[in-house]
Design an enzyme around this catalytic site. Structure first.
Site, mmCIF file in Angstrom:
data_model
loop_
_atom_site.group_PDB
_atom_site.id
_atom_site.type_symbol
_atom_site.label_atom_id
_atom_site.label_comp_id
_atom_site.label_asym_id
_atom_site.label_seq_id
_atom_site.Cartn_x
_atom_site.Cartn_y
_atom_site.Cartn_z
ATOM 1 N N GLY A 216 0.822 -1.215 0.000
ATOM 2 C CA GLY A 216 0.000 0.000 0.000
ATOM 3 C C GLY A 216 0.848 1.254 0.000
ATOM 4 O O GLY A 216 2.072 1.209 -0.112
ATOM 5 N N VAL A 217 0.152 2.383 0.124
ATOM 6 C CA VAL A 217 0.857 3.658 0.067
ATOM 7 C C VAL A 217 1.254 4.116 1.469
ATOM 8 O O VAL A 217 0.744 3.621 2.455
ATOM 9 C CB VAL A 217 -0.028 4.740 -0.595
ATOM 10 C CG1 VAL A 217 -0.082 4.511 -2.075
ATOM 11 C CG2 VAL A 217 -1.422 4.738 -0.002
ATOM 12 N N GLY A 218 2.170 5.062 1.552
ATOM 13 C CA GLY A 218 2.486 5.709 2.825
ATOM 14 C C GLY A 218 3.757 5.213 3.461
ATOM 15 O O GLY A 218 4.491 4.390 2.908
ATOM 16 N N VAL B 240 4.472 3.457 6.320
ATOM 17 C CA VAL B 240 4.658 2.083 6.813
ATOM 18 C C VAL B 240 4.963 1.167 5.634
ATOM 19 O O VAL B 240 5.913 0.371 5.664
ATOM 20 C CB VAL B 240 3.409 1.562 7.568
ATOM 21 C CG1 VAL B 240 3.622 0.137 8.037
ATOM 22 C CG2 VAL B 240 3.067 2.447 8.738
ATOM 23 N N GLU C 175 -0.022 -1.329 -6.920
ATOM 24 C CA GLU C 175 -0.588 -0.095 -7.483
ATOM 25 C C GLU C 175 0.499 0.945 -7.674
ATOM 26 O O GLU C 175 0.701 1.476 -8.747
ATOM 27 C CB GLU C 175 -1.541 0.507 -6.450
ATOM 28 C CG GLU C 175 -2.947 0.126 -6.551
ATOM 29 C CD GLU C 175 -3.736 0.825 -5.463
ATOM 30 O OE1 GLU C 175 -4.856 0.397 -5.242
ATOM 31 O OE2 GLU C 175 -3.256 1.786 -4.840
ATOM 32 N N ASN D 166 -9.640 8.713 3.546
ATOM 33 C CA ASN D 166 -9.233 8.753 2.134
ATOM 34 C C ASN D 166 -10.213 7.952 1.268
ATOM 35 O O ASN D 166 -10.848 8.476 0.375
ATOM 36 C CB ASN D 166 -7.830 8.174 1.962
ATOM 37 C CG ASN D 166 -6.799 8.972 2.750
ATOM 38 O OD1 ASN D 166 -6.908 10.193 2.860
ATOM 39 N ND2 ASN D 166 -5.815 8.286 3.304
ATOM 40 N N GLY E 74 -7.228 0.574 -3.375
ATOM 41 C CA GLY E 74 -7.107 -0.781 -3.927
ATOM 42 C C GLY E 74 -7.060 -1.838 -2.845
ATOM 43 O O GLY E 74 -6.934 -3.040 -3.157
HETATM 44 N N1 COA Z 1 -8.730 6.110 15.045
HETATM 45 C C1 COA Z 1 -8.830 7.406 14.688
HETATM 46 N N2 COA Z 1 -7.923 8.044 13.924
HETATM 47 C C2 COA Z 1 -6.872 7.327 13.521
HETATM 48 C C3 COA Z 1 -6.696 5.975 13.850
HETATM 49 C C4 COA Z 1 -7.686 5.375 14.659
HETATM 50 N N3 COA Z 1 -7.594 4.100 15.019
HETATM 51 N N4 COA Z 1 -5.564 5.534 13.295
HETATM 52 C C5 COA Z 1 -5.029 6.557 12.619
HETATM 53 N N5 COA Z 1 -5.829 7.646 12.764
HETATM 54 C C6 COA Z 1 -5.615 8.964 12.197
HETATM 55 C C7 COA Z 1 -4.215 9.484 12.473
HETATM 56 O O1 COA Z 1 -4.153 10.090 13.731
HETATM 57 C C8 COA Z 1 -4.047 10.478 11.345
HETATM 58 O O2 COA Z 1 -4.801 11.641 11.660
HETATM 59 P P1 COA Z 1 -4.306 13.115 11.276
HETATM 60 O O3 COA Z 1 -4.389 13.157 9.782
HETATM 61 O O4 COA Z 1 -5.306 13.981 11.952
HETATM 62 O O5 COA Z 1 -2.915 13.214 11.808
HETATM 63 C C9 COA Z 1 -4.755 9.776 10.186
HETATM 64 O O6 COA Z 1 -5.677 8.864 10.778
HETATM 65 C C10 COA Z 1 -3.812 9.009 9.264
HETATM 66 O O7 COA Z 1 -3.072 8.125 10.044
HETATM 67 P P2 COA Z 1 -1.536 7.806 9.817
HETATM 68 O O8 COA Z 1 -1.046 7.065 10.986
HETATM 69 O O9 COA Z 1 -0.830 9.055 9.411
HETATM 70 O O10 COA Z 1 -1.634 6.748 8.681
HETATM 71 P P3 COA Z 1 -1.195 6.577 7.181
HETATM 72 O O11 COA Z 1 -0.766 7.827 6.517
HETATM 73 O O12 COA Z 1 -0.273 5.432 7.188
HETATM 74 O O13 COA Z 1 -2.594 6.157 6.517
HETATM 75 C C11 COA Z 1 -4.626 4.996 6.199
HETATM 76 C C12 COA Z 1 -3.343 5.111 7.014
HETATM 77 C C13 COA Z 1 -5.384 3.775 6.655
HETATM 78 C C14 COA Z 1 -5.498 6.236 6.392
HETATM 79 C C15 COA Z 1 -4.197 4.892 4.686
HETATM 80 O O14 COA Z 1 -3.302 3.817 4.524
HETATM 81 C C16 COA Z 1 -5.383 4.673 3.783
HETATM 82 O O15 COA Z 1 -6.046 5.619 3.377
HETATM 83 N N6 COA Z 1 -5.693 3.370 3.469
HETATM 84 C C17 COA Z 1 -6.821 2.999 2.658
HETATM 85 C C18 COA Z 1 -6.463 2.874 1.210
HETATM 86 C C19 COA Z 1 -5.370 1.886 0.986
HETATM 87 O O16 COA Z 1 -5.176 0.937 1.714
HETATM 88 N N7 COA Z 1 -4.627 2.129 -0.086
HETATM 89 C C20 COA Z 1 -3.573 1.266 -0.533
HETATM 90 C C21 COA Z 1 -4.161 0.168 -1.298
HETATM 91 S S1 COA Z 1 -3.163 -0.451 -2.500
#
Ligand code: COA
Length: 501
Positions: free
Chosen positions: A266-268, A270, A291, A381, A385
């Protein structure tokens, strides 16, 4: 201007070169506009910026369909002038997110593999009126050489009445040949998608379009708005170690080949950390079917550990992009961009047996995963995928830190406040606390493993207490829950600012 004339190879098309303002004037209120772009890569920039300027003066809205999230010149500029009425299939923009969560924008959060087909059938509020596509070049025959992403561009061009091409001269011409464009026939005429290995080429190196469909050509030299990654933090590093240890174990036990199976990541931050973790591992001859191609993949290529990566978008950090451009002739031998319908195809994922690794917002004690909604209500978001891969992978892994918001939220909860990936799709959950292998376990067995291995120590006793009481109250039901309490952790956070009691 010389550069764009070179890149528009049929001189008859030169008469169609206009300013971004002139092309944007073609777009009328409520039109369905389909664009190229997937992450801040390969999306049109000049025409959307001109459109946003026009909307500022004479407010109106369009319906915007892209590949996934796009850069600030498209989602950002249009959201700022409140120019988006409907949006699909994925976004990550702050202003747009606010408008989705205040009821202003109707957002259709879709599995990315399905969005092109839905558009081709006209399910998304009618047909596409205009496709705006970023190109590296236009061939003699009027076919489009894409840039740093494929996304849904080929299907939007196929479906649209009118095509506007932005020829981006900041995109190196060496991108030509890195794309494999294949648009499947729609049911009932669909044939098997003939990808059996990540490096299989099954289509054309251009988007079929033709001279007549192209209405305007616009020159653009704005670079992709790629973003830097954070430093790999301690949590991401630990998660990466746990997953690599698991892969070693799987190889030893004969469940994975020595070079693993094609990796989807995935993206990001981690995800990037996990891919980078492979660089220091002893795995070699790895392949990727994913992706988004990020910096970690360049590390793997440089370390001689990656044989091939197939994706739909090249979205590294700014330094990663420079690195790619500086050595594009070498990197392109090992990289390929496909339409997201193929990159994310459930059929291909199941056939080649990918290892899916994505990030969760929260997981519950039975293994359900929420990837999209904060406290069950606010869109973050979108599913992207993750669902395409999670349900169809050979091995499906989700990562999350065990807590969020400085420990005030537990990312392991009694019941997810929204579910994107059901317990049936999820094999492995990893936090910085440890890894839960859920394969072959019943829900009650899974709960003990997830709480024991993945929950933060601050929340472990509370979770175990919930599970034990639910188990007792339901007389050991298949999936024990206390319905009045199951979402009380989220309620407590909303009311008091912490999930702690
Ligand atoms: N409850 C509430 N908020 C939470 C949380 C939880 N359990 N876990 C994380 N958050 C919040 C964080 O505090 C952060 O908030 P902020 O923007 O106000 O700082 C936000 O969610 C993003 O969290 P972060 O730890 O920075 O995660 P990330 O950038 O690694 O993104 C997802 C994590 C899940 C949001 C992101 O991976 C995503 O959109 N995934 C869905 C799509 C996907 O999987 N794409 C790849 C497929 S190929």
């Amino acid at each position: 201007m010389i550069d764009i004339l070179d890149r528009v190879r049929n001189t008859a098309l030169h008469a169609k070169i206009v300013s971004a303002e002139e092309a944007a004037a073609f777009i009328k209120p409520n039109m369905n506009v389909g664009t190229s772009g997937f992450t801040p890569a390969g999306y049109p920039k000049a025409v959307p910026l001109a459109l946003a300027k026009r909307m500022e003066k004479e407010p109106f809205q369009i319906n915007l369909w892209t590949g996934a999230s796009v850069g600030k010149e498209l989602d950002g500029a249009l959201a700022k002038v409140h120019g988006i009425k409907r949006r699909m299939p994925y976004q990550t923009n702050k202003d747009l997110r606010a408008q989705i969560n205040n009821g202003e924008v109707q957002y259709c959060d879709l599995h990315l593999s399905e969005s092109a087909q839905l558009a081709r059938y006209g399910y998304m509020g009618g047909k596409i009126d205009v496709a705006i596509v970023e190109a590296c070049a236009i061939t003699e025959d009027g076919n489009i050489i894409p840039t740093t992403s494929m996304g849904n561009a080929a299907s939007y061009v196929q479906t649209a009445d009118v095509v506007i091409v932005e020829v981006n001269t900041s995109q190196p011409i060496e991108l030509e040949g890195m794309h494999d464009v294949y648009v499947p026939l729609d049911p009932p005429h669909r044939l098997p998608i003939p990808v059996v290995k990540p490096n299989d080429h099954i289509g054309t190196p251009y988007i079929p379009c033709g001279l007549d469909k192209i209405k305007y050509i616009v020159a653009c030299d704005i670079k992709d708005d790629v973003r830097p990654f954070g430093e790999i933090d301690e949590n991401s590093h630990k998660i990466s170690q746990y997953i690599i240890d698991l892969f070693h174990k799987e190889v030893k036990e004969g469940r994975l080949p020595a070079n693993l199976l094609p990796i989807q990541s995935g993206v990001g931050n981690v995800a990037n950390a996990v891919i980078s973790g492979f660089v220091d591992s002893d795995f070699t001859d790895l392949s990727v079917y994913t992706e988004v191609i990020q910096d970690g993949m360049f590390d793997l290529i440089d370390a001689g550990k990656l044989s091939f990566a197939s994706g739909t978008s090249l979205s590294p950090s700014p330094t990663g992009l420079d690195r790619f451009y500086n050595n594009i002739k070498e990197y392109r031998k090992k990289l390929l961009l496909r339409p997201q319908e193929i990159a994310n195809s459930p059929e291909v994922a199941r056939r080649i047996g990918i290892i899916a690794m994505n990030t969760a917002i929260e997981c519950d004690i039975y293994g359900n995963v929420n990837s999209t909604h904060i406290m069950g209500t606010k869109m973050m978001n979108g599913i992207g995928g993750s669902g395409d891969f999670a349900r169809n992978a050979y091995l499906t892994c989700f990562f999350t830190a065990s807590t969020a918001k400085d420990g005030l939220i537990s990312s392991i909860v009694p019941m997810c406040s929204h579910i994107d990936h059901t317990e049936h799709d999820v094999d492995i959950i990893v936090t910085e606390q440890g890894l839960a292998d859920l394969r072959g376990l019943s829900p009650r067995e899974r709960a003990r493993v997830i709480i024991e291995n993945c929950a933060h120590p601050d929340y472990k006793p509370m979770l175990m207490d919930y599970f034990e009481r639910a188990d007792k109250a339901t007389k050991h039901a298949h999936t024990p829950h206390l319905l009045k309490e199951a979402l009380s952790w989220h309620e407590r956070f909303v009311e008091t600012g912490t999930m702690k009691q």
